[in-house]
Design a protein around this motif. Sequence first.
Motif, short mmCIF file in Angstrom:
data_model
loop_
_atom_site.label_atom_id
_atom_site.label_comp_id
_atom_site.label_asym_id
_atom_site.label_seq_id
_atom_site.Cartn_x
_atom_site.Cartn_y
_atom_site.Cartn_z
N VAL A 31 10.67 1.97 -2.06
CA VAL A 31 9.48 1.14 -2.23
C VAL A 31 9.77 -0.28 -1.77
O VAL A 31 10.81 -0.85 -2.10
N LEU A 36 5.63 2.79 0.61
CA LEU A 36 6.48 3.86 0.10
C LEU A 36 6.93 4.67 1.31
O LEU A 36 6.09 5.17 2.06
N VAL A 76 4.47 6.12 -8.68
CA VAL A 76 5.91 6.14 -8.90
C VAL A 76 6.08 6.44 -10.38
O VAL A 76 5.72 5.62 -11.23
N TYR A 109 8.06 10.40 -6.71
CA TYR A 109 7.27 9.60 -5.79
C TYR A 109 6.16 10.51 -5.26
O TYR A 109 6.41 11.39 -4.45
#
Length: 201
Positions: A32, A65, A110, A122
Amino acid sequence: DQKLEYSHGDSWDRMLEQGIQLLDRFCQDDRVRIRQPRRNLQIKIVRPLSGQNEFVAYIDAIGRLDERHCLLEWKTTSARYPTEPDGLLALDPQLVCYSWITGVSDVAQVVFVRKRLVEIQYLRTTITDKQRHEFAQLVESTIRQIEGAQFLPHSGIRFPQNPCSSCPYIGLCLGRQELVEAALIRRPGAEQLDWLDELNY
């Protein structure tokens, strides 16, 4: 003062230890990225609606992400979020809301899973224009109901208590014919009703 009670044999020390382990794992995963965190974390967004009304939302984060731009929502739970059937995450009303208020289609959760061996999930999904349009209609309808003093319950899923994952009609919500077929109960004599499929409505 009432004594604080912990569930599942938890304690303050155990929760602190798990929190540190989860943050360590999050840093090690390095998946991230949030540029300008003062601006892109805990973002307050106000959307004017009809009349004097406003819709206020707080977005956890906007970032990347796995190098893909998306909205990010943080979750902490003691159980893994379900990932099947495919598309389930897109039914989450909070993610649909976030997507509607920002106009960003790609959303992610998340999920910090507090268990004996900590884990981070994720999860990604895409919210469609149709979903955002339907949410906008829901917002307008809800405002009218509130102004008319009508307070009706709304369905939707929230993890980890997710009734959708065990609902026999999940295939209808996801538009997945194979799940619909799998949930159908065939009764003797039903084949004699095939003519109904040929009717023009």
